[in-house]
Design an enzyme around this catalytic site. Structure first.
Site, PDB file in Angstrom:
ATOM      1  N   ASP A  88      38.417  29.867  64.912  1.00  0.00           N
ATOM      2  CA  ASP A  88      39.253  28.895  65.633  1.00  0.00           C
ATOM      3  C   ASP A  88      39.319  29.306  67.106  1.00  0.00           C
ATOM      4  O   ASP A  88      40.318  29.865  67.558  1.00  0.00           O
ATOM      5  CB  ASP A  88      40.672  28.879  65.032  1.00  0.00           C
ATOM      6  CG  ASP A  88      40.673  28.452  63.577  1.00  0.00           C
ATOM      7  OD1 ASP A  88      39.940  27.515  63.228  1.00  0.00           O
ATOM      8  OD2 ASP A  88      41.407  29.069  62.779  1.00  0.00           O
ATOM      9  N   HIS A 142      20.737  25.583  42.390  1.00  0.00           N
ATOM     10  CA  HIS A 142      21.909  25.398  41.524  1.00  0.00           C
ATOM     11  C   HIS A 142      21.994  23.941  41.084  1.00  0.00           C
ATOM     12  O   HIS A 142      22.522  23.104  41.823  1.00  0.00           O
ATOM     13  CB  HIS A 142      23.186  25.769  42.293  1.00  0.00           C
ATOM     14  CG  HIS A 142      23.332  27.234  42.490  1.00  0.00           C
ATOM     15  ND1 HIS A 142      24.081  28.034  41.654  1.00  0.00           N
ATOM     16  CD2 HIS A 142      22.789  28.061  43.405  1.00  0.00           C
ATOM     17  CE1 HIS A 142      24.004  29.282  42.060  1.00  0.00           C
ATOM     18  NE2 HIS A 142      23.224  29.334  43.121  1.00  0.00           N
ATOM     19  N   GLU A 186      23.997  22.689  39.058  1.00  0.00           N
ATOM     20  CA  GLU A 186      25.420  22.316  38.909  1.00  0.00           C
ATOM     21  C   GLU A 186      26.065  21.972  40.252  1.00  0.00           C
ATOM     22  O   GLU A 186      27.182  21.485  40.306  1.00  0.00           O
ATOM     23  CB  GLU A 186      26.187  23.436  38.190  1.00  0.00           C
ATOM     24  CG  GLU A 186      26.542  24.665  39.017  1.00  0.00           C
ATOM     25  CD  GLU A 186      25.400  25.643  39.263  1.00  0.00           C
ATOM     26  OE1 GLU A 186      24.217  25.284  39.081  1.00  0.00           O
ATOM     27  OE2 GLU A 186      25.687  26.788  39.672  1.00  0.00           O
TER      28      GLU A 186
HETATM   29  O1  1PR Z   1      43.473  31.865  58.841  1.00  0.00           O
HETATM   30  O2  1PR Z   1      42.228  32.485  56.814  1.00  0.00           O
HETATM   31  O3  1PR Z   1      44.512  31.559  56.625  1.00  0.00           O
HETATM   32  O4  1PR Z   1      42.610  30.146  57.285  1.00  0.00           O
HETATM   33  C1  1PR Z   1      43.275  29.032  57.722  1.00  0.00           C
HETATM   34  C2  1PR Z   1      42.262  27.951  57.914  1.00  0.00           C
HETATM   35  O5  1PR Z   1      42.987  26.767  58.226  1.00  0.00           O
HETATM   36  C3  1PR Z   1      41.304  28.222  59.054  1.00  0.00           C
HETATM   37  O6  1PR Z   1      39.996  27.875  58.678  1.00  0.00           O
HETATM   38  C4  1PR Z   1      41.768  27.296  60.182  1.00  0.00           C
HETATM   39  O7  1PR Z   1      40.667  26.736  60.873  1.00  0.00           O
HETATM   40  C5  1PR Z   1      42.490  26.195  59.420  1.00  0.00           C
HETATM   41  N1  1PR Z   1      43.661  25.669  60.152  1.00  0.00           N
HETATM   42  C6  1PR Z   1      44.798  26.320  60.396  1.00  0.00           C
HETATM   43  N2  1PR Z   1      45.655  25.496  61.037  1.00  0.00           N
HETATM   44  C7  1PR Z   1      45.028  24.329  61.204  1.00  0.00           C
HETATM   45  C8  1PR Z   1      45.574  23.137  61.837  1.00  0.00           C
HETATM   46  O8  1PR Z   1      44.888  22.133  62.018  1.00  0.00           O
HETATM   47  N3  1PR Z   1      46.841  23.194  62.235  1.00  0.00           N
HETATM   48  N4  1PR Z   1      42.846  23.486  60.652  1.00  0.00           N
HETATM   49  C9  1PR Z   1      43.765  24.436  60.664  1.00  0.00           C
HETATM   50  C10 1PR Z   1      41.730  23.630  61.280  1.00  0.00           C
HETATM   51  C11 1PR Z   1      39.920  22.483  61.902  1.00  0.00           C
HETATM   52  C12 1PR Z   1      38.917  21.861  61.102  1.00  0.00           C
HETATM   53  C13 1PR Z   1      38.875  20.387  61.347  1.00  0.00           C
HETATM   54  C14 1PR Z   1      37.803  20.201  62.378  1.00  0.00           C
HETATM   55  C15 1PR Z   1      37.243  18.818  62.413  1.00  0.00           C
HETATM   56  N5  1PR Z   1      41.142  22.457  61.162  1.00  0.00           N
HETATM   57  O9  1PR Z   1      39.137  22.137  59.791  1.00  0.00           O
HETATM   58  O10 1PR Z   1      38.618  19.859  60.132  1.00  0.00           O
HETATM   59  O11 1PR Z   1      38.326  20.532  63.664  1.00  0.00           O
HETATM   60  O12 1PR Z   1      38.194  17.920  62.808  1.00  0.00           O
HETATM   61  P1  1PR Z   1      37.769  16.543  63.527  1.00  0.00           P
HETATM   62  O13 1PR Z   1      36.470  16.132  62.942  1.00  0.00           O
HETATM   63  O14 1PR Z   1      38.844  15.594  63.150  1.00  0.00           O
HETATM   64  O15 1PR Z   1      37.698  16.824  64.984  1.00  0.00           O
HETATM   65  P2  1PR Z   1      43.253  31.585  57.426  1.00  0.00           P
END
Ligand code: 1PR
Length: 559
Positions: free
Chosen positions: A413, A188, A190
């Site tokens: 998660d 791809h 793009e």
């Molecule tokens: O369940 O289909 O609606 O999707 C929701 C999405 O949002 C899911 O992918 C879930 O992982 C994410 N999510 C929901 N709540 C949170 C939160 O933080 N309160 N974030 C959340 C999840 C995890 C990673 C993060 C890594 C790296 N975040 O996205 O970026 O853990 O972080 P780090 O490098 O700082 O350790 P749905």
């Protein structure tokens, strides 16, 4: 020039449209057979399945006009399925004939020695090195995402068409074809950063026609000991509305995104529960996305982390963020949050496919499904139905069918559940991780709604279940490691890696460059994702890639 783009209606073509606009060209969409007569240049950016492309073109009466256009000698540029459709047939859909411009058929990658789909940045080899008006940069990597390919064999008649090859595992396949007025790439452009934009620009400025064609050098390309696929570094942006209603990039510790009013740890060092401060604000989503693209991120992931509260289709600010981000970013963009069958506040039912479609039209290249994947696999595990057909189709299946499995990421998660290894006799005993130093043992439980609710599904059950349903990639977060800076949880990542044959992305816990080196040395994952260290500017993406290089791990270098 009158440039037309052909959209057969199944895939995300917004990325290509954005690239053309970025390069300062205007275009129109082919909507009727007559439009082919007006076109001086045509690009067909196909994604999805071979049969959908052919069937959709046929249903719109566009197959014959497309063939006539190609025969007329005017420049044609096919991308991905837009290349495969030039071949006679594909083992993806044996009954569907292709356009038979190239005398060969498309086959499937062998997945016995590697993960399939082939996703990521790989190098390509020019067969004919004299001059390349098509603009291939031999020192660049290009972005591929596909399960099917045309095998390269110098003894086949189709070899006369082959412009570049690529190697995945020990298979050498056609990366691009070029003959007379026809040019097409399996990768791809793009989504291939500046190298891809340069290639599109070269084609638009210098598109080959039959007059400029010349004999092709055909030579054999034996596989090298190692392919050129690089490890991907992904920047992730968790997006939600702050207390003023503005969409911000936030970042949690163990998924708690609110500032702590009190010091962050207790006397024994354990993390405290949220004390309900303001939502952490680490910047504006579109600005940060553009910064990460410029800094060399191989992919960017935007997660709408509170979308489960509302209908994402009504979440116009989030869709606007995706649209604006997609205009700035020419690497793959994954969007997650709220992709499930849902009912709008006004009672309108919405399917997961509709929600995903809105994200794709806004510019997403892949969608990431979290909670819904757990719900679906849990239902599957509890179902007594033996035949696949006897249960209703779920969101993973419907999106994979419409957009191709490579467009469906499942984001897990998981959370550790500690057990007494001496007495535990539960259903997950084969998945227990034992820490010999502490004597502790645990299994990984899946959660939904951003970690708020644990479900009776293990990470291994989930990974196997979603692979069976058609997911193309798995993103493995860790609630225990999220925001901790302690490094990726390699035990968790290995469990998932060993359970499936599709690509796996390690996420959560990156605190320094060595953690990326460790996760690639200690697991066989294709990509690693981080958020906090990039947002807080503690580590630059280039520093991660330098560390990988020093340790002999290949990653994409910007050209
Ligand atoms: O369940 O289909 O609606 O999707 C929701 C999405 O949002 C899911 O992918 C879930 O992982 C994410 N999510 C929901 N709540 C949170 C939160 O933080 N309160 N974030 C959340 C999840 C995890 C990673 C993060 C890594 C790296 N975040 O996205 O970026 O853990 O972080 P780090 O490098 O700082 O350790 P749905």
């Amino acid at each position: 020039m009158r440039l037309y783009l052909l959209d057969y209606g199944a895939g995300n073509v917004q990325s290509l449209a954005n690239s053309i606009t970025k390069l300062g060209h205007s275009f129109e969409w082919i909507s009727t057979a007559e439009d082919f007569d007006n076109a001086t240049h045509l690009i067909f950016p196909g994604v999805g399945a071979f049969r959908s492309a052919i069937d959709n073109l046929a249903a719109k009466g566009l197959v014959e006009p497309l063939q006539q256009y190609i025969r007329s000698g005017r420049p044609y540029f096919g991308i991905c399925i837009g290349m495969q459709i030039l071949f006679e047939s594909s083992s993806e859909n044996p009954g569907s004939p292709g356009l038979a411009v190239v005398p060969e058929s498309i086959g499937k990658f062998n997945d016995s020695d590697k993960t399939v789909p082939h996703i990521g940045w790989n190098s390509v080899q020019l067969l004919d090195c004299d001059d390349d008006p098509a603009g291939i940069n031999p020192s660049a990597c290009y972005y591929f995402v596909h399960s099917f390919m045309a095998r390269y064999d110098a003894s086949l008649p189709s070899a006369a068409w082959v412009h570049t090859t690529c190697q995945y595992g020990q298979e050498v396949f056609v990366a691009s074809v070029k003959k007379d007025n026809v040019y097409a790439t399996q990768f791809h452009p793009e989504k291939s950063g500046q190298a891809g934009l340069d290639l599109i620009h070269a084609w638009l400025s210098n598109s080959p026609t039959s007059e400029s064609s010349r004999a092709r050098i055909v030579r054999s390309v034996p596989p090298r000991p190692k392919d050129g696929l690089t490890k991907r570094i992904i920047a992730c942006l968790d997006v939600r509305a702050n207390d003023d209603g503005d969409l911000v990039v936030t970042k949690g510790d163990q998924y708690d995104v609110r500032e702590k009013a009190a010091p962050p740890s207790t006397s024994d060092g354990a993390l405290k529960a949220s004390t309900g401060g303001a939502v952490r604000n680490l910047g504006k989503p579109v600005d940060l996305t553009a910064q990460y693209y410029a800094a060399g991120a191989d992919e960017i992931c935007l997660l709408n982390i509170t979308s489960f509260r509302n209908s994402p289709l009504n979440d116009q600010p989030m869709l606007a963020v995706v649209r604006a981000a997609a205009r700035e970013v020419f690497v793959p963009l994954t969007i997650g949050g709220g992709i499930k069958d849902t009912i709008d506040p006004d009672g309108t039912p919405r399917s997961a496919l509709e929600v995903a479609g809105a994200y794709f039209r806004a510019g997403a290249d892949k969608v990431s499904i979290g909670s819904e994947a757990v719900v679906v696999v849990e239902e599957m595990l509890n179902s007594t139905a033996t035949a696949e057909e006897s249960r209703p189709q779920n969101g993973i299946e419907s999106i994979a069918r419409a957009y191709g499995r490579q467009a469906v990421v499942v984001s897990i998660d998981p959370k550790r559940v500690y057990v007494d290894p001496a007495t535990y006799d539960g259903p997950y005993k084969d998945e227990l991780i034992h820490d010999t130093q502490t004597g502790k043992a645990w299994w990984y439980q899946c959660t939904i709604r951003g970690g708020r609710e644990a479900r009776p599904v293990s990470v291994v059950q989930l990974a196997k279940g979603v692979e069976r349903l058609g997911a193309g990639e798995i993103l493995v977060n860790s609630i225990d490691r999220d925001g901790s800076g302690l490094g990726f949880d390699c035990d968790l990542v290995n469990l998932v890696r060993q359970a499936v044959r599709i690509p796996v992305v390690a996420s959560s816990g990156a605190g320094n460059t060595q953690h990326f080196v460790d996760v690639f040395n200690n697991t066989d994952v294709e990509a690693a994702l981080a958020a906090g260290i990039f947002h807080r500017k503690e580590v630059e993406i280039t520093a991660v890639k330098d560390a990988l290089k020093q340790n002999g791990i290949a990653s994409r270098v910007m050209v």
